[in-house]
Structures are given as structure tokens and as C-alpha cells.
Design an enzyme around this catalytic site. Structure first.
Site, PDB file in Angstrom:
ATOM      1  N   PRO A  13       0.507  -1.135  -0.488  1.00 53.49           N
ATOM      2  CA  PRO A  13       0.136  -0.111   0.390  1.00 53.49           C
ATOM      3  C   PRO A  13       0.735   1.206   0.669  1.00 53.49           C
ATOM      4  CG  PRO A  13      -0.154  -1.442   2.216  1.00 53.49           C
ATOM      5  CD  PRO A  13       1.179  -1.773   1.364  1.00 53.49           C
ATOM      6  N   ASN A  14      -0.038   2.256  -0.510  1.00 56.00           N
ATOM      7  CA  ASN A  14       0.959   3.907  -0.823  1.00 56.00           C
ATOM      8  C   ASN A  14       1.992   4.020  -2.070  1.00 56.00           C
ATOM      9  OD1 ASN A  14      -1.085   4.656   0.164  1.00 56.00           O
ATOM     10  ND2 ASN A  14      -0.494   3.670   2.444  1.00 56.00           N
ATOM     11  N   ARG A  55       4.582  11.632  -2.445  1.00 53.19           N
ATOM     12  CA  ARG A  55       4.593  10.698  -0.528  1.00 53.19           C
ATOM     13  C   ARG A  55       5.871  10.749  -0.054  1.00 53.19           C
ATOM     14  NH1 ARG A  55       3.642   4.731   2.215  1.00 53.19           N
ATOM     15  NH2 ARG A  55       3.273   5.902   4.172  1.00 53.19           N
ATOM     16  N   TYR A  72      10.981   8.800   1.835  1.00 47.58           N
ATOM     17  CA  TYR A  72      10.889   7.192   0.161  1.00 47.58           C
ATOM     18  C   TYR A  72      12.125   7.962  -0.743  1.00 47.58           C
ATOM     19  CZ  TYR A  72       7.639   5.749   4.050  1.00 47.58           C
ATOM     20  OH  TYR A  72       6.622   5.486   5.103  1.00 47.58           O
ATOM     21  N   ASN A 129       7.839  -5.729  -0.955  1.00 49.72           N
ATOM     22  CA  ASN A 129       7.779  -4.507   0.019  1.00 49.72           C
ATOM     23  C   ASN A 129       6.114  -4.540   0.361  1.00 49.72           C
ATOM     24  OD1 ASN A 129       7.300  -2.006   0.891  1.00 49.72           O
ATOM     25  ND2 ASN A 129       8.558  -0.816  -0.477  1.00 49.72           N
ATOM     26  N   ALA A 147       3.349  -0.638   4.629  1.00 47.85           N
ATOM     27  CA  ALA A 147       2.298  -0.592   6.489  1.00 47.85           C
ATOM     28  C   ALA A 147       1.493  -2.177   6.423  1.00 47.85           C
ATOM     29  CB  ALA A 147       1.657   0.296   6.456  1.00 47.85           C
ATOM     30  N   GLU A 195      12.606  -9.379   2.031  1.00 48.11           N
ATOM     31  CA  GLU A 195      12.024  -8.764   2.489  1.00 48.11           C
ATOM     32  C   GLU A 195      12.330  -7.129   2.233  1.00 48.11           C
ATOM     33  OE1 GLU A 195      10.277  -6.509   6.769  1.00 48.11           O
ATOM     34  OE2 GLU A 195      11.189  -8.355   7.115  1.00 48.11           O
ATOM     35  N   HIS A 220      12.626  -2.763   2.699  1.00 53.39           N
ATOM     36  CA  HIS A 220      12.078  -1.442   2.293  1.00 53.39           C
ATOM     37  C   HIS A 220      12.911  -0.463   2.294  1.00 53.39           C
ATOM     38  CE1 HIS A 220       9.338  -3.524   5.338  1.00 53.39           C
ATOM     39  NE2 HIS A 220      10.391  -4.200   5.856  1.00 53.39           N
ATOM     40  N   ARG A 260      12.921   4.502  12.577  1.00 50.44           N
ATOM     41  CA  ARG A 260      11.134   5.355  12.379  1.00 50.44           C
ATOM     42  C   ARG A 260      10.921   4.615  13.539  1.00 50.44           C
ATOM     43  NH1 ARG A 260       9.185   4.869   7.029  1.00 50.44           N
ATOM     44  NH2 ARG A 260       7.390   6.379   8.019  1.00 50.44           N
TER      45      ARG A 260
END
Length: 152
Positions: A15-16, A23, A28, A79, A82, A103, A105, A112
């Protein structure tokens, strides 16, 4: 798995990530999802690999795609965004397949918010790459290529 399938990598984005480039670019980066796809295709081609690159905002679709990745792909680069921090369903989908999952990111999730420090993906992933921006996808593709060479 035939040799042709052995050369395909499924790159899944959660998502996103469709909003990349606009964004929170300080977190990012400025590259768009289309630029990230082009970077991934180029990195894979250097190893004689191909990429099936996808993005969804839907958890269920991501689960379906992970399950689809059990056949015909050498590896999955994921990825989950969230959903990494919330989805037992994604964990279970990865645990149910034998295709290796890496995985990825863009940001360093450990630098964070505290809730981002836990991943439902990490314990069922072959490895984790975080904090290198879009270059993390290149590192993941290089890792897949290395795994494939070691299998030969």
C-alpha cells in the site's frame, strides 16, 4: 521448475507505494513507482533475469500474489509496506510457500516509529534489506542472482 521460470523474479509492492515520488519524499525518495520498476528490470537484466513487477493497496491481492509466486518464480522480492507491521495473513502466505522471499523497505524501519520495528514478514523471509532507498531493490535482485548461481 523449468529454466525459463527459474529466471523470473516476482517483485511485489504494498500500500501507498503507488504514491512514490510525491509521498513523503524525505523518507521514501523522489523516484516514482514507474522509475522503481525500470530500475528493477534493468538490474535483473544484468543477471539474465526478468521481473514481474506489481503494486497493490489491497492486502488480499498481495496474499493472492504471494501464493501465485509459489509456482514459476525463482524468488519474490516483497515490500509489503505498512502490511509488514500488521498482517498475519501475509506472514502465513509466505510460510505456506517454498519460494524464497526477500523483504525490502526503502527506509530504515528501525530508525522510525517504534511500531515499525516489528515485522510479520522477517521471520519467514530469506533476508531483509532496508534503508537503502530504491537501491535496496537492486541489492535484493543481486541477492537473488547470487542464490541462483549458488544453486547451480
Amino acid at each position: 521448475m523449468n529454466k525459463e521460470n527459474h529466471k523470473k523474479i516476482l517483485v511485489l509492492n504494498g500500500p501507498n507505494l503507488n504514491l512514490l515520488g510525491t509521498r513523503e519524499p524525505e523518507t521514501y525518495g523522489h523516484n516514482t513507482i514507474d522509475q522503481l520498476e525500470a530500475l528493477s528490470v534493468e538490474a535483473a537484466a544484468k543477471h539474465g533475469l526478468t521481473v514481474d513487477f506489481r503494486q497493490t493497496n489491497s492486502e488480499g491481492i498481495l496474499v493472492d500474489w504471494i501464493q501465485e509466486g509459489r509456482n514459476g518464480y525463482a524468488a519474490i522480492i516483497l515490500n509489503a509496506a505498512a502490511y509488514t507491521h500488521t498482517s498475519v495473513a501475509i506472514h502465513d502466505a509466505i510460510a505456506a510457500i517454498t519460494t524464497p522471499v526477500i523483504e525490502v523497505h526503502l527506509s530504515n524501519v528501525f530508525a522510525r516509529e517504534e511500531y515499525r520495528h516489528h515485522s510479520y514478514v522477517s521471520d519467514v523471509a530469506k533476508g531483509v534489506i532496508c534503508g537503502f532507498g530504491t537501491h535496496g531493490y537492486v541489492l535484493a535482485i543481486d541477492s537473488v542472482a547470487s542464490m541462483l548461481r549458488n544453486q547451480s
